[in-house]
Design an enzyme around this catalytic site. Structure first.
Site, PDB file in Angstrom:
ATOM      1  N   SER B  46       2.711   0.171  -0.858  1.00  0.00           N
ATOM      2  CA  SER B  46       3.074  -0.773  -1.017  1.00  0.00           C
ATOM      3  C   SER B  46       2.270  -2.051  -0.672  1.00  0.00           C
ATOM      4  O   SER B  46       1.963  -3.014  -1.750  1.00  0.00           O
ATOM      5  CB  SER B  46       4.321  -1.522  -0.127  1.00  0.00           C
ATOM      6  N   ASN B  47       1.082  -1.461   0.137  1.00  0.00           N
ATOM      7  CA  ASN B  47       0.078  -2.468  -0.347  1.00  0.00           C
ATOM      8  C   ASN B  47      -0.835  -2.245  -1.094  1.00  0.00           C
ATOM      9  O   ASN B  47      -2.128  -3.265  -0.829  1.00  0.00           O
ATOM     10  CB  ASN B  47      -0.839  -1.644   1.129  1.00  0.00           C
ATOM     11  N   LYS B 165       7.331   8.140   6.131  1.00  0.00           N
ATOM     12  CA  LYS B 165       6.092   7.855   6.779  1.00  0.00           C
ATOM     13  C   LYS B 165       7.194   7.033   7.450  1.00  0.00           C
ATOM     14  O   LYS B 165       8.295   5.848   6.460  1.00  0.00           O
ATOM     15  CB  LYS B 165       5.908   6.607   5.438  1.00  0.00           C
ATOM     16  N   SER B 167       8.180   3.127   8.611  1.00  0.00           N
ATOM     17  CA  SER B 167       7.352   1.236   8.371  1.00  0.00           C
ATOM     18  C   SER B 167       8.247   0.550   9.398  1.00  0.00           C
ATOM     19  O   SER B 167       8.160  -0.697   9.052  1.00  0.00           O
ATOM     20  CB  SER B 167       6.768   0.921   8.086  1.00  0.00           C
ATOM     21  N   GLY B 192       4.328   4.359   9.912  1.00  0.00           N
ATOM     22  CA  GLY B 192       3.529   3.228   8.471  1.00  0.00           C
ATOM     23  C   GLY B 192       3.670   2.302   9.175  1.00  0.00           C
ATOM     24  O   GLY B 192       2.931   1.396   8.015  1.00  0.00           O
TER      25      GLY B 192
END
Lengths: 297, 297, 297, 297
Positions: B46-47, B165, B167, B192
């Site tokens: 996502s980042n 993960k 988040s 996450g």
């Protein structure tokens, strides 16, 4: 002298019989809880079916718990109402009857208008006018709103606002609250669910007000004590073991599940008030298996 | 031989210049990150603005990171697509180019239909057909859905699904996942977000894939190492100190904030792709103060 | 000359066979739809499983529909991607292949950052660079964000932004959009679901892009025509009769339900792509009863 | 004889002076409202700050409205409490003092447990034990839960449950309720907001209980009458014209906005009870412009 809110508090279930509060049953429960290391009791919180009790019933609960309260335990009353004025009034009546502190849920019916300015003014006025210290109660799953750390930090400057019970389960936010408020006994951040008890303690929480502590007071206290004494592996093991049971008496089966679990572990639980429905037989069986899995029965 | 996913991984930002991926800038960033104790890198998560990259760009990123990857670090590729087939295809292309594992976000456009049965079938087929092990990626704030612990426990039985993960920041749920899956290296539960890193480690997480590790790799690694070495007070202190910075580069300012922070701490960040907007001057100033407060600049 | 978007458009389902787009089946469906009073077709919208198609597949769909498109019908392509640049590119490729207009869903992965400024810049740049007019596509149930009327009014000032498909079902908001934008053919507000078709027409909507129009094209057109001709009681009666069927092919059973319904009414539906699951037998039976109740089989 | 709930009802604001209910101000407001074609009044609904009133204050409001109620107007009391028993008790006290019907909001504190079974039992017991007919009140923006059409259809079979006020604004759902319940006077579906009044009427609603009718009684009645008389274009024009004003006194500025608007149009509004904050000067100016734009001042 500052009030120290440390350790484990159950928000106690309110026992009913024939539609009325069963004070004798409550006394029996208290007699057993009094033998544990619980730091005190929260009366008529969310798990005490506060929204189903009238004012007279609430004050009678304060009386009964106060009469049966050992000197080393605290009595916290869940006095938050939708209106500021009603909250102040109930808080001071509860204080008069012996409550040591008040747990004040965020007003929430008009969610869209409960911005920081409105909440801030609400809590400050209550803090100003209350005869006992105030704990903020943040419980988004019931209220639909969440108090942000910035507001908590600002409210913590008031000498009569001494802590927050955070049931959001948002552990980063719990951490932010701890990082931006003074340490106990000036301000206390308390876990609002046994599901994040160890995580919150690990960040500096001073204890928890935990539904699960109704049915597993010793286990919840043991996590607290193990953590405080550096027995970290034991604390972790017990925390993981209790997760399913905690979920069962909160998100999964709600207050009805908490009361059924009380019955199963030997306390008096009984039925909740309507419209909450008692658990059905399948749900009871599932709950029993979960409690067995956690070693509670 | 089982892959061990342990320690801190940044989901690395994708640098752009003149609208194209700036591989030279990425190499410079990697050169610096390589000097830290980071356990590896996650590309196009996502980042990494995965949703703004086409397949060719994604594979070129794998190439560049692989070419600059020390032997002791892992390369994880964010290969989750909406369709099962596209996910398998991208996963195997990334594997061919050198990815060690794949991070597969829950499909989410048709949220209402992504029940346990659909998600289970999706992940099992991907696990069956992938040439590298799979990590589930649960990120409700972007997807609008959340994977429940029961599903994770069931998926953990597949030998090619080796972790998650998480988040969500729901630490009780993280705990449940740990309590109901086999320990590493069979299954890894990874934080996450740096906001719940210490809390997750405290429950048994094996590490974290953390946006903040882009800009604060040493600090994130230090929390992990302090915790593992029993320096709990140090870990807690650093965790609390980083919370505001972590929020700034995630919920508060998003990927744009992460990239601006990279620029501020000496890496190359640059602008995100449109429709993400670069931070304005006021936001940059606010971010800079937060990073200073965390001791990152 | 301005494009007039008036009447009923189905966002057509994409037929698959052996995992590939079944163009022959699509041609058969089109042959039947072409005999109705449908105003045109929307290809690869949410109901066309856009998120499961690659660019080549999308453009081939434009080709097939264009080849089978009567001169009086319009072809709208669902070209919205997460990135602004990818959207522009796909829009112009679709335009080149014959699309008359583009339906551009709000980017939504980074929901927290998609404020009015970001969305405004996104749509304006697309409108500036697109070779065909743009329709905004607001579908909160899939995207998790909603376009506010103030933004729509502002975007309506761009000559290449000619309308909005609103699937929010928030009829007051639909009314606000109509009240604050120029009338067709400058700007068109279109119902995004048959569930609020009549209500939207009653406030001034110029038509609808409706999943249900795949399986009930005549009925959807009849509501439009009855309303336009002042046969209000007939329109209302038919609207009420179709509500359950509409819910079945949208919220209740999703795209899988839409495709099963197509099969039941004599079109080709087939299975959706994975991870969407085909309906089970019980669901099919329930769907069949609902379609019967609506007089569609 | 069946009660007919038809036309427009304002859920009247509760005027306060010096912290107490200002009955003289209420009488003045009623004197003006009585000259309109309003079909009656709803006392202590959401807009009447019900959650800030104690039982005595509520019953005194019934008295004052009843004393000033023309024979052709109805008096509806908002008697919904969290507990079933408290709701029955308040309903019958209000009935004794002259209320013609009771508007019963869904209990909602324990949202997670308010499934169809719990809500069904709650409403059936209230209907069984109430001396006046019951209207269900569905208002998700305050309660966080929504009543589904299937439950409404089932409850409509009880002879003492005669309708629903739906404030969800989900017009397809309003349509489903109309399609699956008997027509008035057996069951009445009422719009719960002026924002979807015309849309609801167009599907068969029998009227509305509308915050906006406090400040724009004539206009709301005119929409109803124009629609009923077939003056559809006029109804539509007025509906669109009122949307911004309706939003201002509901979602945008809430009860505080409604009260400020009452002051602006010549009624008594005054301040809401705390924690609701009165509008600031900028908000008042914005509200005034909106009311001017709607032709209300």
């Amino acid at each position: 002298m500052k009030l120290k809110i440390e350790g484990i508090f159950p928000p106690i279930a309110t026992p009913f019989a024939d539609g009325r509060v069963a004070h004798d049953r409550l006394r029996e429960n208290l007699e057993r809880w009094n033998k544990t290391r619980l730091a005190g009791y929260a009366v008529f919180g969310s798990n005490g079916e506060s929204v189903f009790l009238d004012q007279e019933e609430k004050l009678a609960l304060v009386d009964t718990v106060k009469e049966n309260l050992p000197q080393d335990k605290l009595l916290i009353a869940g006095t938050g109402c939708e209106s500021t004025e009603a909250t102040v009034k109930l808080t001071n009546l509860a204080a008069e009857r012996g409550a040591d502190a008040a747990l004040v849920v965020t007003p929430h019916y008009y969610k869209g208008n409960m911005d920081n300015a409105a909440l801030r003014k609400h809590y400050l006025r209550i803090a100003d006018e209350s005869d006992v210290p105030i704990l903020i109660y943040n419980v988004p799953k019931f209220t639909g709103i969440s108090v942000v750390p910035e507001l908590v930090a600002s409210l913590a400057e008031h000498s009569n606002i001494i802590g927050i019970k955070d049931s959001s389960g948002n552990i980063a936010q719990v951490g932010e609250m701890i990082a931006t408020t003074p340490p106990p006994p000036t301000f206390h951040v308390l876990a609002g669910s046994a599901g994040h008890l160890l995580a919150a303690l690990g960040l500096g929480a001073s204890g928890g007000i935990l539904a699960l502590a109704n049915v597993a007071p010793d286990e919840c206290c043991k996590i607290f004590e193990d953590f405080r004494s550096g027995r970290y592996a034991e604390a972790r093991e017990l925390q993981l073991k209790l997760l399913a049971a905690n979920k069962a008496v909160t998100a999964q089966f709600g207050v009805s599940g908490l009361k059924a679990a009380l019955d199963m572990v030997g306390y008096f639980g009984g039925d909740p008030r309507s419209p909450l429905l008692p658990l059905g037989e399948n749900q009871r069986n599932e709950l029993r298996e979960i409690l067995k899995g956690a070693g509670l029965i």
